[in-house]
Design a protein around this motif. Structure first.
Motif, PDB file in Angstrom:
ATOM      1  N   PHE A  23      -3.689   4.641   1.462  1.00  0.00           N
ATOM      2  CA  PHE A  23      -3.069   3.353   1.168  1.00  0.00           C
ATOM      3  C   PHE A  23      -1.828   3.181   2.037  1.00  0.00           C
ATOM      4  O   PHE A  23      -0.900   3.990   1.987  1.00  0.00           O
ATOM      5  N   ARG A  24      -1.810   2.136   2.829  1.00  0.00           N
ATOM      6  CA  ARG A  24      -0.683   1.896   3.742  1.00  0.00           C
ATOM      7  C   ARG A  24       0.145   0.685   3.341  1.00  0.00           C
ATOM      8  O   ARG A  24       1.048   0.280   4.071  1.00  0.00           O
ATOM      9  N   GLY A  25      -0.189   0.083   2.200  1.00  0.00           N
ATOM     10  CA  GLY A  25       0.609  -1.028   1.703  1.00  0.00           C
ATOM     11  C   GLY A  25       0.026  -2.384   2.044  1.00  0.00           C
ATOM     12  O   GLY A  25      -1.034  -2.504   2.668  1.00  0.00           O
ATOM     13  N   ILE A  26       0.749  -3.403   1.642  1.00  0.00           N
ATOM     14  CA  ILE A  26       0.376  -4.790   1.892  1.00  0.00           C
ATOM     15  C   ILE A  26       1.520  -5.463   2.643  1.00  0.00           C
ATOM     16  O   ILE A  26       2.678  -5.377   2.232  1.00  0.00           O
ATOM     17  N   ALA A  27       1.193  -6.098   3.738  1.00  0.00           N
ATOM     18  CA  ALA A  27       2.187  -6.884   4.467  1.00  0.00           C
ATOM     19  C   ALA A  27       2.155  -8.315   3.940  1.00  0.00           C
ATOM     20  O   ALA A  27       1.091  -8.924   3.848  1.00  0.00           O
ATOM     21  N   ARG A  28       3.342  -8.840   3.597  1.00  0.00           N
ATOM     22  CA  ARG A  28       3.423 -10.204   3.070  1.00  0.00           C
ATOM     23  C   ARG A  28       4.412 -11.024   3.902  1.00  0.00           C
ATOM     24  O   ARG A  28       5.487 -10.560   4.253  1.00  0.00           O
ATOM     25  N   THR A  29       4.003 -12.234   4.224  1.00  0.00           N
ATOM     26  CA  THR A  29       4.910 -13.184   4.862  1.00  0.00           C
ATOM     27  C   THR A  29       5.072 -14.406   3.972  1.00  0.00           C
ATOM     28  O   THR A  29       4.116 -14.842   3.337  1.00  0.00           O
ATOM     29  N   LYS A  30       6.282 -14.934   3.926  1.00  0.00           N
ATOM     30  CA  LYS A  30       6.558 -16.153   3.166  1.00  0.00           C
ATOM     31  C   LYS A  30       7.012 -17.294   4.060  1.00  0.00           C
ATOM     32  O   LYS A  30       7.390 -18.356   3.569  1.00  0.00           O
ATOM     33  N   ASP A  31       6.955 -17.052   5.377  1.00  0.00           N
ATOM     34  CA  ASP A  31       7.429 -18.071   6.318  1.00  0.00           C
ATOM     35  C   ASP A  31       6.451 -18.249   7.476  1.00  0.00           C
ATOM     36  O   ASP A  31       6.856 -18.342   8.629  1.00  0.00           O
ATOM     37  N   SER A  32       5.171 -18.257   7.146  1.00  0.00           N
ATOM     38  CA  SER A  32       4.104 -18.498   8.135  1.00  0.00           C
ATOM     39  C   SER A  32       4.072 -17.454   9.241  1.00  0.00           C
ATOM     40  O   SER A  32       3.694 -17.749  10.373  1.00  0.00           O
ATOM     41  N   GLY A  33       4.455 -16.224   8.930  1.00  0.00           N
ATOM     42  CA  GLY A  33       4.334 -15.146   9.888  1.00  0.00           C
ATOM     43  C   GLY A  33       5.556 -14.854  10.727  1.00  0.00           C
ATOM     44  O   GLY A  33       5.534 -13.939  11.553  1.00  0.00           O
ATOM     45  N   LEU A  34       6.643 -15.590  10.533  1.00  0.00           N
ATOM     46  CA  LEU A  34       7.856 -15.309  11.301  1.00  0.00           C
ATOM     47  C   LEU A  34       8.444 -13.957  10.926  1.00  0.00           C
ATOM     48  O   LEU A  34       8.906 -13.202  11.788  1.00  0.00           O
ATOM     49  N   THR A  35       8.436 -13.624   9.643  1.00  0.00           N
ATOM     50  CA  THR A  35       8.904 -12.323   9.183  1.00  0.00           C
ATOM     51  C   THR A  35       7.897 -11.760   8.178  1.00  0.00           C
ATOM     52  O   THR A  35       7.179 -12.512   7.514  1.00  0.00           O
ATOM     53  N   TRP A  36       7.863 -10.428   8.086  1.00  0.00           N
ATOM     54  CA  TRP A  36       6.940  -9.743   7.185  1.00  0.00           C
ATOM     55  C   TRP A  36       7.690  -8.690   6.380  1.00  0.00           C
ATOM     56  O   TRP A  36       8.689  -8.141   6.843  1.00  0.00           O
ATOM     57  N   GLU A  37       7.194  -8.403   5.180  1.00  0.00           N
ATOM     58  CA  GLU A  37       7.744  -7.317   4.367  1.00  0.00           C
ATOM     59  C   GLU A  37       6.595  -6.460   3.849  1.00  0.00           C
ATOM     60  O   GLU A  37       5.469  -6.937   3.696  1.00  0.00           O
ATOM     61  N   LEU A  38       6.890  -5.186   3.584  1.00  0.00           N
ATOM     62  CA  LEU A  38       5.880  -4.240   3.135  1.00  0.00           C
ATOM     63  C   LEU A  38       5.928  -4.096   1.623  1.00  0.00           C
ATOM     64  O   LEU A  38       6.993  -3.827   1.045  1.00  0.00           O
ATOM     65  N   LEU A  39       4.786  -4.294   0.968  1.00  0.00           N
ATOM     66  CA  LEU A  39       4.674  -4.117  -0.468  1.00  0.00           C
ATOM     67  C   LEU A  39       3.915  -2.830  -0.753  1.00  0.00           C
ATOM     68  O   LEU A  39       2.902  -2.548  -0.124  1.00  0.00           O
ATOM     69  N   GLY A  40       4.407  -2.042  -1.719  1.00  0.00           N
ATOM     70  CA  GLY A  40       3.724  -0.806  -2.081  1.00  0.00           C
ATOM     71  C   GLY A  40       4.614   0.090  -2.905  1.00  0.00           C
ATOM     72  O   GLY A  40       5.842  -0.042  -2.888  1.00  0.00           O
ATOM     73  N   GLY A  41       3.986   0.988  -3.663  1.00  0.00           N
ATOM     74  CA  GLY A  41       4.740   1.938  -4.452  1.00  0.00           C
ATOM     75  C   GLY A  41       4.773   1.588  -5.922  1.00  0.00           C
ATOM     76  O   GLY A  41       4.528   0.444  -6.328  1.00  0.00           O
ATOM     77  N   PRO A  42       5.078   2.558  -6.790  1.00  0.00           N
ATOM     78  CA  PRO A  42       5.037   2.361  -8.241  1.00  0.00           C
ATOM     79  C   PRO A  42       6.062   1.365  -8.775  1.00  0.00           C
ATOM     80  O   PRO A  42       5.845   0.794  -9.845  1.00  0.00           O
ATOM     81  N   VAL A  43       7.157   1.141  -8.065  1.00  0.00           N
ATOM     82  CA  VAL A  43       8.142   0.161  -8.544  1.00  0.00           C
ATOM     83  C   VAL A  43       7.507  -1.224  -8.625  1.00  0.00           C
ATOM     84  O   VAL A  43       7.812  -2.018  -9.532  1.00  0.00           O
ATOM     85  N   GLN A  44       6.595  -1.512  -7.713  1.00  0.00           N
ATOM     86  CA  GLN A  44       5.893  -2.794  -7.713  1.00  0.00           C
ATOM     87  C   GLN A  44       4.546  -2.721  -8.427  1.00  0.00           C
ATOM     88  O   GLN A  44       3.827  -3.710  -8.482  1.00  0.00           O
ATOM     89  N   GLY A  45       4.209  -1.559  -8.981  1.00  0.00           N
ATOM     90  CA  GLY A  45       2.939  -1.404  -9.679  1.00  0.00           C
ATOM     91  C   GLY A  45       1.771  -1.106  -8.775  1.00  0.00           C
ATOM     92  O   GLY A  45       0.611  -1.225  -9.192  1.00  0.00           O
TER      93      GLY A  45
END
Length: 218
Positions: A23-45
């Protein structure tokens, strides 16, 4: 590398990241791909990043705001707040979990409006759908492995399933599975979300791949 992508709206998108079988996580963008953040780990479930259990499929439900489903490590995870927090779903209405070895989910399809609850998954032991009350229910499939699923405008499930290591196309309608012949060995399938008669399938022949289109339900 990425294994799947889904769009919540015109600005928010999610990409499942893979390397090997971890498992390498989920990349999420909230600005149409200009910036990305990594989601993963037990804190986020979610599973711990780099542990075994790759993410194989992800889907945002268009008619349920901020709702995302993820298949990872043989389990189904859901989020109702655009991926900030996740929970692992149980197998049935009694709250019992499903075995990871039994249900290695490999594919996902957005379903329609008549009780599927938003998402249908295919995997090692058949086809699973998200019940409107929030748990997973199984559609018994006459196959060893379901490699691809799609859902048509009437919420009939299409599945490319292997029996004796031979892939065939099946449709689940009126509470039973029927075999559909696309004229070759199918490798991918899609259905029109507005017209129940239109099905597209990629089939393999000795001369290469062909795209087959049916306008009479297959």
């Amino acid at each position: 590398a990425a294994s799947d992508i889904t769009f919540e709206n015109e600005t928010i998108a999610y990409v499942t990241l893979v390397k090997d079988e971890r498992f390498r996580g989920i990349a999420r963008t909230k600005d149409s791909g200009l910036t990305w953040e990594l989601l993963g780990g037990p804190v986020q479930g979610l599973p711990i990043i780099d542990l075994p259990g790759r993410a194989t499929a992800i889907a945002a439900v268009n008619d349920a705001a901020h709702t995302i489903y993820l298949a990872a490590g043989g389990y189904v995870y859901s989020s109702t707040n655009s991926g900030d927090l996740w929970g692992r779903m149980t197998q049935d209405e009694n709250g019992e979990g499903a075995s990871r070895d039994k249900r290695k989910l490999a594919t996902v399809a957005l379903a329609g409006r008549h009780g599927w609850g938003g998402v249908v998954f295919g995997g090692m032991s058949g086809v699973w759908f998200v019940h409107p009350e929030g748990y997973l229910r199984e559609l018994k499939c006459p196959a060893e492995f379901v490699k691809k699923v799609a859902v048509d405008a009437a919420d009939n499930v299409l599945a490319i399933a292997k029996i004796d290591n031979v892939a065939s196309l099946y449709r689940f309608a009126n509470d039973k599975w029927d075999k559909v012949s696309p004229g070759g060995v199918p490798s991918d399938v899609a259905a029109d979300v507005k017209d129940t008669n239109i099905i597209a399938a990629v089939v393999q022949r000795q001369t290469g791949s062909e795209l087959k289109l049916s306008t009479n339900k297959g």
